[in-house]
Scaffold this motif. Structure first.
Motif, PDB file in Angstrom:
ATOM      1  N   THR A 137      -0.239   6.697  58.635  1.00 44.52           N
ATOM      2  CA  THR A 137      -0.253   5.991  59.965  1.00 44.52           C
ATOM      3  C   THR A 137      -0.578   4.411  59.996  1.00 44.52           C
ATOM      4  O   THR A 137      -1.309   4.099  58.981  1.00 44.52           O
ATOM      5  CB  THR A 137      -1.262   6.814  60.881  1.00 44.52           C
ATOM      6  N   TRP A 138      -0.393   3.720  60.873  1.00 45.08           N
ATOM      7  CA  TRP A 138      -0.894   2.433  61.232  1.00 45.08           C
ATOM      8  C   TRP A 138      -2.391   2.266  61.921  1.00 45.08           C
ATOM      9  O   TRP A 138      -2.911   1.433  61.627  1.00 45.08           O
ATOM     10  CB  TRP A 138       0.223   1.828  61.921  1.00 45.08           C
ATOM     11  N   GLU A 139      -2.404   3.528  62.604  1.00 43.64           N
ATOM     12  CA  GLU A 139      -3.943   3.775  63.365  1.00 43.64           C
ATOM     13  C   GLU A 139      -3.966   5.353  63.306  1.00 43.64           C
ATOM     14  O   GLU A 139      -3.136   5.892  63.583  1.00 43.64           O
ATOM     15  CB  GLU A 139      -3.829   3.274  64.549  1.00 43.64           C
ATOM     16  N   ARG A 140      -5.592   5.570  63.089  1.00 42.54           N
ATOM     17  CA  ARG A 140      -5.660   6.786  63.069  1.00 42.54           C
ATOM     18  C   ARG A 140      -5.175   7.699  64.243  1.00 42.54           C
ATOM     19  O   ARG A 140      -5.499   6.997  65.406  1.00 42.54           O
ATOM     20  CB  ARG A 140      -7.260   7.024  62.993  1.00 42.54           C
ATOM     21  N   LEU A 141      -4.889   8.808  63.898  1.00 38.51           N
ATOM     22  CA  LEU A 141      -4.444   9.754  65.089  1.00 38.51           C
ATOM     23  C   LEU A 141      -5.461  10.704  65.459  1.00 38.51           C
ATOM     24  O   LEU A 141      -6.076  11.116  64.685  1.00 38.51           O
ATOM     25  CB  LEU A 141      -2.896  10.438  64.762  1.00 38.51           C
ATOM     26  N   ALA A 142      -5.235  11.208  66.784  1.00 35.91           N
ATOM     27  CA  ALA A 142      -6.189  12.290  67.196  1.00 35.91           C
ATOM     28  C   ALA A 142      -5.826  13.552  66.815  1.00 35.91           C
ATOM     29  O   ALA A 142      -5.447  14.366  67.766  1.00 35.91           O
ATOM     30  CB  ALA A 142      -6.623  12.078  68.591  1.00 35.91           C
ATOM     31  N   THR A 143      -5.249  13.991  65.636  1.00 36.63           N
ATOM     32  CA  THR A 143      -5.084  15.213  65.132  1.00 36.63           C
ATOM     33  C   THR A 143      -5.662  15.658  63.705  1.00 36.63           C
ATOM     34  O   THR A 143      -5.695  14.560  62.992  1.00 36.63           O
ATOM     35  CB  THR A 143      -3.474  15.416  65.099  1.00 36.63           C
ATOM     36  N   ASP A 144      -5.873  16.735  63.514  1.00 38.01           N
ATOM     37  CA  ASP A 144      -6.343  17.120  62.338  1.00 38.01           C
ATOM     38  C   ASP A 144      -5.563  18.302  61.812  1.00 38.01           C
ATOM     39  O   ASP A 144      -5.777  19.098  60.909  1.00 38.01           O
ATOM     40  CB  ASP A 144      -7.618  17.574  62.252  1.00 38.01           C
ATOM     41  N   LEU A 145      -4.438  18.447  62.196  1.00 39.11           N
ATOM     42  CA  LEU A 145      -3.302  19.451  61.799  1.00 39.11           C
ATOM     43  C   LEU A 145      -2.860  18.847  60.255  1.00 39.11           C
ATOM     44  O   LEU A 145      -2.263  19.980  59.617  1.00 39.11           O
ATOM     45  CB  LEU A 145      -2.020  19.415  62.845  1.00 39.11           C
ATOM     46  N   TRP A 146      -2.635  17.860  59.880  1.00 41.35           N
ATOM     47  CA  TRP A 146      -2.216  17.299  58.407  1.00 41.35           C
ATOM     48  C   TRP A 146      -3.105  16.157  58.113  1.00 41.35           C
ATOM     49  O   TRP A 146      -3.605  15.513  58.762  1.00 41.35           O
ATOM     50  CB  TRP A 146      -0.766  16.644  58.695  1.00 41.35           C
ATOM     51  N   PRO A 147      -3.061  16.135  56.518  1.00 33.79           N
ATOM     52  CA  PRO A 147      -3.605  15.051  56.127  1.00 33.79           C
ATOM     53  C   PRO A 147      -3.293  13.651  56.724  1.00 33.79           C
ATOM     54  O   PRO A 147      -1.991  13.539  56.840  1.00 33.79           O
ATOM     55  CB  PRO A 147      -3.519  15.079  54.770  1.00 33.79           C
ATOM     56  N   GLN A 148      -4.087  12.809  56.931  1.00 35.58           N
ATOM     57  CA  GLN A 148      -3.586  11.163  57.381  1.00 35.58           C
ATOM     58  C   GLN A 148      -4.238  10.313  56.457  1.00 35.58           C
ATOM     59  O   GLN A 148      -5.171  10.433  55.843  1.00 35.58           O
ATOM     60  CB  GLN A 148      -4.355  10.815  58.581  1.00 35.58           C
ATOM     61  N   LEU A 149      -3.316   9.344  56.019  1.00 40.91           N
ATOM     62  CA  LEU A 149      -3.268   8.371  55.185  1.00 40.91           C
ATOM     63  C   LEU A 149      -2.889   7.013  56.027  1.00 40.91           C
ATOM     64  O   LEU A 149      -1.968   6.987  56.699  1.00 40.91           O
ATOM     65  CB  LEU A 149      -2.180   8.729  54.067  1.00 40.91           C
TER      66      LEU A 149
END
Length: 169
Positions: A137-149
């Protein structure tokens, strides 16, 4: 790192989400670490051209050749006048020695995916693709279903993909 069967990872996202830039960085890092990388690019809505007008390969293709190969001391290209399904392309790169196959696009295919999300409306893509392993992502998303980088953390993305390669099925 020795890999017997290649790990296939799709990098999907909408236009201008950073797919090509991210893939170029991953290719360089994996090749530098000794992993042989194969890359497949899906050109969804275009009819790309790879040879130049007036050159021999173009003339052979225009004459109707179904298959065409050109080889030099440093590279080889094989061109077919038909679309090839992604699994067949993966198999060809496997036979050529790829240890990691990175695929740009082919959103509807069933390989593990990194999904690039640049803007809020791009999140719709998360509802339509399968086998998501992580989100870049370019900005953090409001989800924790998948790892975010973060798209800005090359090292974290590389380490994440490396962990996927090392723990593949």
């Amino acid at each position: 790192m020795v890999v017997k069967n290649p790990y296939v990872l799709q990098v999907v996202g909408y236009s201008d989400s950073g797919k090509t830039t991210l893939l170029a960085k991953l290719i360089a890092r994996f090749e530098q670490s000794g992993v042989r990388v194969g890359v497949i690019k899906h050109d969804g809505g275009h009819d790309f051209e790879w040879d130049q007008p007036g050159k021999d390969t173009r003339r052979y293709r225009e004459a109707g050749a179904s298959l065409l190969a050109i080889s030099s001391q440093t590279k080889t290209v094989i061109h077919q006048q038909r679309p090839i399904p992604l699994p067949e392309l993966v198999e060809r790169l496997t036979q050529a020695g790829a240890e990691l196959v990175l695929v740009e696009g082919f959103k509807r295919e069933g390989y593990p995916k990194l999904v690039l999300i640049r803007k809020a409306e791009d999140q719709e893509l998360l509802k339509t693709v399968t086998d998501i392993r992580g989100i870049v992502t370019w900005e953090r998303l409001a989800t924790d279903l998948w790892p975010q980088l973060s798209i800005h953390d090359d090292e974290a993305v590389f380490e994440f993909v490396k962990s996927q390669l090392e723990t593949k099925d």
